[in-house]
Design an enzyme around this catalytic site. Structure first.
Site, short mmCIF file in Angstrom:
data_model
loop_
_atom_site.label_atom_id
_atom_site.label_comp_id
_atom_site.label_asym_id
_atom_site.label_seq_id
_atom_site.Cartn_x
_atom_site.Cartn_y
_atom_site.Cartn_z
N ASP A 339 -6.65 3.67 1.41
CA ASP A 339 -7.15 4.16 2.69
C ASP A 339 -7.25 5.68 2.71
O ASP A 339 -8.06 6.25 3.46
CB ASP A 339 -6.24 3.69 3.83
CG ASP A 339 -6.31 2.18 4.04
OD1 ASP A 339 -7.31 1.58 3.60
OD2 ASP A 339 -5.36 1.62 4.61
N GLU A 340 -6.44 6.32 1.89
CA GLU A 340 -6.43 7.79 1.85
C GLU A 340 -7.16 8.33 0.62
O GLU A 340 -6.90 9.42 0.15
CB GLU A 340 -4.98 8.28 1.89
CG GLU A 340 -4.27 7.89 3.19
CD GLU A 340 -2.79 8.27 3.20
OE1 GLU A 340 -2.30 8.79 2.17
OE2 GLU A 340 -2.13 8.06 4.23
#
Length: 404
Positions: A339-340
């Protein structure tokens, strides 16, 4: 649009189910009955003694097969493959034909090595190195014409053709060696859109380790022959030396290096973000300034292996769930990293679970690989991972049910 995997579809993503049509419950029951009959048919063909699927290879070789996924002791396993459309007619251009079937381009040394083997054995170039225990397989079967008579030309079958149990999507078998250890050589590439980084070897009956041999197939076979000469008697050594001399002469004339390590391989080594369980390393785009692209897993390789081993060795569901509880934070951490924008973390964990082996990890490994490959735009690897996961899960289920 119908999902090509039908009943075997493992996708839980709502978007996937909105886009593709899946069988109804009534149709699923009918397909289950068909699958039961197919498993009964497989009972007559499967090996009587099957090694534990948790950490060992699964015997999937046919004696005179149309397609092969591994080679062990010439036992036959009948498999039913998910329904899908056959490939269109093979392109006349052999390079395009291989790309159509295996989704990747082959380097120049691949075609030159075939010509070299033709110079040694014009009738059967694929067997030109049989005196030193090597057989050309995989995409070489297109050049030899072995795959021309295939009745059902399904992409899924080509994608697992001569892939051994521990072969990740990045590793493509091109040469078969010793059966007892399931020694084989293959091209290793980080990206399906790029040419291979090097030729490596693996012994699937031993472990998942992928050992780089050389930049091209000539260097890899030369390295193999060098090691072979140290273990054989003087008489056989003369035969090996004769073949090696021919190989070295051809490579020199065609300007193929025989070096075990080249500047290009060293450059690639500097891009490796982690070795992973198979030790060949994983390369993903990584920004040194922002440190985006990869972050380490929450556990070391040693601790992760202990957790996975404990899960496989569990004697009860309660014990297994307890050990799974230790794996879950690692999976969650990889998902957070994704997600990052640290896409390499999901890829590493997916590869680690894949290489460790065990049916219980297949779904999690596949989900991680699908995510990692998708975000890295390596979609061809997704197709290979999906097909291979389905096939081996099915083999393991059959083996567990009817092995004695």
């Amino acid at each position: 649009m119908p999902c090509k995997y039908g009943l075997l579809c493992y996708q839980k993503n709502p978007t996937h189910h909105q886009k593709y049509k899946h069988p109804t419950k009534r149709k699923q029951e009918a397909e289950k009955n068909v699958n039961k009959k197919q498993k009964l048919t497989a009972k007559d063909n499967i090996a009587k003694k099957v090694p534990s699927p948790a950490r060992k290879e699964v015997s999937t070789t046919k004696k005179e097969p149309e397609f092969q996924t591994a080679c062990t002791d010439n036992k036959t396993t009948q498999l039913s493959i998910p329904d899908e459309d056959d490939l269109s007619a093979s392109p006349e251009n052999v390079r395009e034909s291989i790309k159509q079937k295996f989704l990747v381009d082959m380097p120049e040394d691949f075609y030159s090595f075939w010509s070299f083997c033709e110079s040694l054995s014009s009738n059967k170039p694929e067997e030109a190195l049989k005196d030193v225990g090597l057989l050309l397989v995989g995409p070489f079967d297109v050049l030899s014409g072995k795959l021309k008579k295939i009745k059902h030309r399904k992409l899924s079958l080509y994608l697992i053709h001569w892939r051994y149990y521990y072969d990740p999507p990045e590793f493509q078998t091109i040469i078969k060696g010793d059966n007892s250890k399931q020694y084989h050589m293959g091209y290793f590439r980080d990206d399906p859109q790029e040419l291979p980084c090097f030729v490596a070897c693996n012994m699937a009956a031993v472990d998942c380790t992928i050992k780089p041999l050389a930049e091209n197939i000539f260097g890899a076979v030369n390295a193999y022959l060098e090691e072979m000469k140290e273990k054989i008697d003087p008489f056989r050594k003369m035969k090996v030396a004769k073949i090696q001399t021919s190989l070295q002469t051809w490579a020199k004339e065609k300007n193929f290096t025989l070096d075990r390590t080249t500047p290009e391989m060293k450059t690639r080594d500097r891009k490796v973000v982690t070795k992973s369980f198979h030790k060949a390393g994983i390369v993903v785009p990584w920004n040194k300034k922002t440190e985006l692209g990869y972050r380490e897993l929450l556990e070391t390789d040693a601790n992760l292996k202990k957790i996975l081993a404990n899960i496989l060795d569990s004697r009860s569901e309660v014990e297994k769930n307890a050990h799974f509880g230790k794996l879950q934070p690692i999976v969650t951490g990889a998902n957070i990293a994704t997600d990052e924008c640290d896409f390499g973390t999901s890829l590493e964990l997916g590869i680690d679970l894949f290489c460790f082996g065990g049916e219980v990890f297949h779904r999690t490994a596949l989900n991680l690989l699908q995510t990692g490959y998708s975000l890295l735009h390596r979609n061809e690897f997704i197709q290979i991972a999906e097909v291979k996961s389905q096939i081996y899960v099915k083999i393991i289920l059959i083996c567990n049910k009817i092995a004695v």
